[in-house]
Design a protein around this motif. Structure first.
Motif, PDB file in Angstrom:
ATOM      1  N   UNK A 110       8.619   9.871   3.735  1.00 60.58           N
ATOM      2  CA  UNK A 110       7.683   9.835   2.613  1.00 60.58           C
ATOM      3  C   UNK A 110       8.414   9.554   1.300  1.00 60.58           C
ATOM      4  N   UNK A 111       9.591  10.134   1.130  1.00 61.02           N
ATOM      5  CA  UNK A 111      10.387   9.847  -0.077  1.00 61.02           C
ATOM      6  C   UNK A 111      10.779   8.376  -0.106  1.00 61.02           C
ATOM      7  N   UNK A 112      11.152   7.825   1.041  1.00 67.33           N
ATOM      8  CA  UNK A 112      11.516   6.406   1.099  1.00 67.33           C
ATOM      9  C   UNK A 112      10.302   5.505   0.906  1.00 67.33           C
ATOM     10  N   UNK A 113       9.156   5.933   1.388  1.00 67.24           N
ATOM     11  CA  UNK A 113       7.917   5.180   1.181  1.00 67.24           C
ATOM     12  C   UNK A 113       7.595   5.101  -0.315  1.00 67.24           C
ATOM     13  N   UNK A 114       7.775   6.218  -1.016  1.00 69.47           N
ATOM     14  CA  UNK A 114       7.544   6.242  -2.459  1.00 69.47           C
ATOM     15  C   UNK A 114       8.537   5.322  -3.166  1.00 69.47           C
ATOM     16  N   UNK A 115       9.818   5.444  -2.800  1.00 62.21           N
ATOM     17  CA  UNK A 115      10.841   4.578  -3.380  1.00 62.21           C
ATOM     18  C   UNK A 115      10.458   3.105  -3.181  1.00 62.21           C
ATOM     19  N   UNK A 116      10.065   2.750  -1.949  1.00 61.04           N
ATOM     20  CA  UNK A 116       9.741   1.357  -1.644  1.00 61.04           C
ATOM     21  C   UNK A 116       8.557   0.858  -2.468  1.00 61.04           C
ATOM     22  N   UNK A 117       7.552   1.703  -2.642  1.00 61.28           N
ATOM     23  CA  UNK A 117       6.382   1.311  -3.436  1.00 61.28           C
ATOM     24  C   UNK A 117       6.762   1.080  -4.893  1.00 61.28           C
ATOM     25  N   UNK A 118       7.565   1.962  -5.447  1.00 59.82           N
ATOM     26  CA  UNK A 118       8.004   1.804  -6.844  1.00 59.82           C
ATOM     27  C   UNK A 118       8.828   0.534  -6.988  1.00 59.82           C
ATOM     28  N   UNK A 119       9.746   0.311  -6.043  1.00 58.99           N
ATOM     29  CA  UNK A 119      10.594  -0.882  -6.136  1.00 58.99           C
ATOM     30  C   UNK A 119       9.772  -2.159  -6.003  1.00 58.99           C
ATOM     31  N   UNK A 120       8.806  -2.179  -5.122  1.00 56.67           N
ATOM     32  CA  UNK A 120       7.966  -3.371  -5.001  1.00 56.67           C
ATOM     33  C   UNK A 120       7.211  -3.634  -6.301  1.00 56.67           C
ATOM     34  N   UNK A 121       6.789  -2.573  -6.959  1.00 54.85           N
ATOM     35  CA  UNK A 121       6.141  -2.720  -8.262  1.00 54.85           C
ATOM     36  C   UNK A 121       7.104  -3.317  -9.282  1.00 54.85           C
ATOM     37  N   UNK A 122       8.351  -2.872  -9.255  1.00 56.81           N
ATOM     38  CA  UNK A 122       9.365  -3.414 -10.169  1.00 56.81           C
ATOM     39  C   UNK A 122       9.583  -4.897  -9.923  1.00 56.81           C
ATOM     40  N   UNK A 123       9.686  -5.259  -8.660  1.00 52.40           N
ATOM     41  CA  UNK A 123       9.928  -6.660  -8.296  1.00 52.40           C
ATOM     42  C   UNK A 123       8.762  -7.529  -8.747  1.00 52.40           C
ATOM     43  N   UNK A 124       7.556  -7.051  -8.528  1.00 53.01           N
ATOM     44  CA  UNK A 124       6.375  -7.795  -8.960  1.00 53.01           C
ATOM     45  C   UNK A 124       6.341  -7.937 -10.477  1.00 53.01           C
ATOM     46  N   UNK A 125       6.609  -6.840 -11.171  1.00 53.84           N
ATOM     47  CA  UNK A 125       6.619  -6.882 -12.636  1.00 53.84           C
ATOM     48  C   UNK A 125       7.670  -7.861 -13.144  1.00 53.84           C
ATOM     49  N   UNK A 126       8.899  -7.728 -12.670  1.00 54.77           N
ATOM     50  CA  UNK A 126       9.968  -8.599 -13.158  1.00 54.77           C
ATOM     51  C   UNK A 126       9.695 -10.059 -12.825  1.00 54.77           C
ATOM     52  N   UNK A 127       9.118 -10.310 -11.651  1.00 53.11           N
ATOM     53  CA  UNK A 127       8.813 -11.685 -11.256  1.00 53.11           C
ATOM     54  C   UNK A 127       7.716 -12.326 -12.081  1.00 53.11           C
ATOM     55  N   UNK A 128       6.924 -11.505 -12.756  1.00 51.06           N
ATOM     56  CA  UNK A 128       5.811 -12.046 -13.549  1.00 51.06           C
ATOM     57  C   UNK A 128       6.171 -12.294 -15.008  1.00 51.06           C
ATOM     58  N   UNK A 129       7.330 -11.854 -15.428  1.00 58.26           N
ATOM     59  CA  UNK A 129       7.680 -11.927 -16.853  1.00 58.26           C
ATOM     60  C   UNK A 129       8.314 -13.258 -17.214  1.00 58.26           C
ATOM     61  N   UNK A 130       7.925 -13.776 -18.359  1.00 57.21           N
ATOM     62  CA  UNK A 130       8.532 -15.002 -18.875  1.00 57.21           C
ATOM     63  C   UNK A 130       9.879 -14.668 -19.506  1.00 57.21           C
TER      64      UNK A 130
END
Length: 171
Positions: A110-130
């Protein structure tokens, strides 16, 4: 974005984290870290995940939770800065965060699932920025902070803790 932040884009205390990050696309680096972290930690037992290398230190699960919580805080800063709502950001008390988090009592998966969700959010955010958004700046503890530098802090903070996990927990 493939360029490192300049030292004037972040507070001096962040230098040890930023300096750990290899050259390359920060989005790709974050994805690679995600994959390597999950591969390294997913097969651990609960006994290993509850291990503390000394009295008063965090368990491995708590370290994973700390990485995720800190990443959430930095993503908040990145979002504000990138959207042009620059402001003064403050720090936080990591001991209070860990003490009041559920990670010590959660199963490791569950801790790793949370980590993975946060990291995927980071990747999506960074990939969307100009490029323009990544170079925008706010202020953190009376120092300039660019969105780009904050992303490097995320990556470097995880590398810092993975080094500790390898040295103190997984030996």
């Amino acid at each position: 974005m493939n360029t490192r932040p300049d030292s004037h884009e972040y507070l001096p205390l962040a230098e040890p984290y930023v300096s750990l990050v290899p050259e390359g696309s920060i989005t790709e680096i974050l994805q690679q870290q995600h994959d390597e972290t999950l591969k390294s930690l997913s097969d651990l037992t609960e006994e290993q995940a509850n291990y503390k290398y000394a009295e008063g230190k965090w368990s491995l699960k708590q370290v994973v939770g700390h990485i995720a919580d800190v990443e959430r805080l930095w993503n908040y800063r990145i979002l504000y800065i990138a959207r042009g709502d620059a402001r003064e950001f403050s720090g936080y008390d990591r001991e209070i965060f860990v003490r009041n988090s559920p990670f010590g009592s959660l199963p490791l998966r569950e801790a790793l699932k949370d980590y993975a969700a946060v990291r995927q959010s980071s990747i999506t955010l960074m990939g969307s920025l100009t490029e323009e958004a990544l170079l925008r700046e706010g202020t953190f503890n009376n120092y300039p902070l660019s969105a780009r530098a904050a992303a490097y802090v995320i990556a470097g903070h995880e590398l810092h803790h993975l080094n500790i996990l390898r040295d103190k927990y997984l030996t």
